[in-house]
Design a protein around this motif. Structure first.
Motif, PDB file in Angstrom:
ATOM      1  N   ASP A  91       0.828  -1.206   0.000  1.00 16.47           N
ATOM      2  CA  ASP A  91       0.000   0.000   0.000  1.00 16.47           C
ATOM      3  C   ASP A  91       0.866   1.261   0.000  1.00 16.47           C
ATOM      4  O   ASP A  91       0.599   2.219  -0.728  1.00 16.47           O
ATOM      5  N   GLN A 101       1.245   4.056  -2.980  1.00 17.62           N
ATOM      6  CA  GLN A 101       0.975   5.472  -2.737  1.00 17.62           C
ATOM      7  C   GLN A 101       2.110   6.350  -3.260  1.00 17.62           C
ATOM      8  O   GLN A 101       1.867   7.424  -3.833  1.00 17.62           O
ATOM      9  N   LYS A 102       3.346   5.895  -3.086  1.00 16.60           N
ATOM     10  CA  LYS A 102       4.502   6.654  -3.596  1.00 16.60           C
ATOM     11  C   LYS A 102       4.452   6.739  -5.114  1.00 16.60           C
ATOM     12  O   LYS A 102       4.712   7.800  -5.701  1.00 16.60           O
TER      13      LYS A 102
END
Length: 322
Positions: free
Chosen positions: A91, A95-96
């Protein structure tokens, strides 16, 4: 230490190149070197569509950034493997990747393995012989399949990965120790397209990991610092440590080792004779991807087994999302 180009304070001393550079000139040097490698190994042109495999780490995001600065048509692909291990690793890395794409107005394709295939990579590994020790085998199999399928189906000319010199020499060192001739024959900056496989390239293959990390930090790229939690104890990390200690004593030995191998490879070392065409590739009857098997490919057999065993357990994978 002063910058070789302008005389101001250097941020990085690259002993293997006998070169120290300030932040400004180092951030120019990395794209220049990358362009040089792209041209030298004939990886791709500005007219071709490039799909960059994005992990959320420093190397893949730095590569995507560099290709954009060089004017290439590069989109990204992030594969959510469903790896949590108490850290939320997948996750966070996702997100990065998404944040970088949004900040730079880039297109990012996302494939969610638990949602698409019905199980996370750790669960798939638990349910198959490929996960007897670690999930790395089923993970690699799954990522290779998805990357090639998506690149092929969406019409990309080439698939680029962020493998750096440290990655390449660790693999080369391990394969040389065991004389894994099949793997040695296929290790190269470019693997040409063939029979359903898209061209695969490694534009950072001659950049040290220290250099890609410095580039990411100086460019302000927000990446996931943690290694995959399942990488702990991996043989490749041991090889990297051994080679880094050698590099400390003999700066440039990693690059010399890799370039000498490429020269030997070009001269015919480990190449199959022209009279040996290799195994015949056929389309998998289930997914259509190339395979040497007369039946379903390894990917389809593995994931069919995973879904069958999940059904036998009577409960869906806990990480699968609708």
């Amino acid at each position: 230490m002063k910058c070789r180009k302008c005389g101001t304070r250097a941020v990085l001393n690259m002993r293997q190149h006998r070169l120290a550079l300030c932040a400004e000139h180092f951030l120019e040097w990395v794209p220049e070197q990358t362009q040089r490698f792209i041209e030298k190994y004939r990886m791709f042109t500005h007219e071709e569509r490039v799909l960059v495999a994005i992990s959320g780490g420093k190397d893949s995001l730095a590569l995507w950034d560099v290709l954009g600065r060089l004017g290439y048509k590069a989109d990204g692909l992030y594969i959510n493997l469903g790896i949590d291990h108490g850290t939320g690793y997948s996750d966070v890395s996702g997100q990065k990747a998404a944040a970088f794409a949004e900040a730079h107005a880039l297109r990012l394709h996302v494939v969610d393995v638990p949602a698409t295939l019905g199980a996370s990579i750790p669960t798939a590994a638990r349910l198959t012989h490929r996960g007897m020790h670690k999930p790395c085998s089923v993970c690699g199999l799954t990522k290779r399949h998805i990357m090639n399928r998506l690149a092929r189906d969406l019409g990309y000319d080439v698939l680029a990965t962020g493998h750096n010199l440290d990655d390449e020499v660790a693999v080369l060192f391990g394969n040389t120790l065991t004389w894994a001739t099949g793997y040695l024959a296929r290790q190269a900056p470019v693997l040409d397209a063939e029979a359903g496989f898209v061209r695969k390239v490694k534009p950072f293959c001659r950049l040290y990991e220290r250099e890609t990390a410095a580039y990411s930090l100086l460019r302000g790229i927000d990446y996931i610092y943690e290694e995959c939690p399942h990488a702990d104890g991996a043989t490749s990390l041991y090889y990297k440590d051994v080679l880094s200690r050698m590099e400390t004593e003999r700066p440039g030995i990693k690059l010399s080792f890799y370039l000498s191998f490429l020269q030997a490879r070009q001269a015919g070392f480990m190449q199959a004779p022209a009279s040996d065409p290799g195994p015949e590739l056929k389309p998998c009857p289930a997914c259509g991807q190339p395979t040497t098997s007369g039946d379903a490919c390894s990917f389809c057999r593995t994931w069919d087994s995973v879904r069958t065993r999940l059904a036998a357990e009577g409960s869906p994978d806990e990480s699968a999302r609708p």
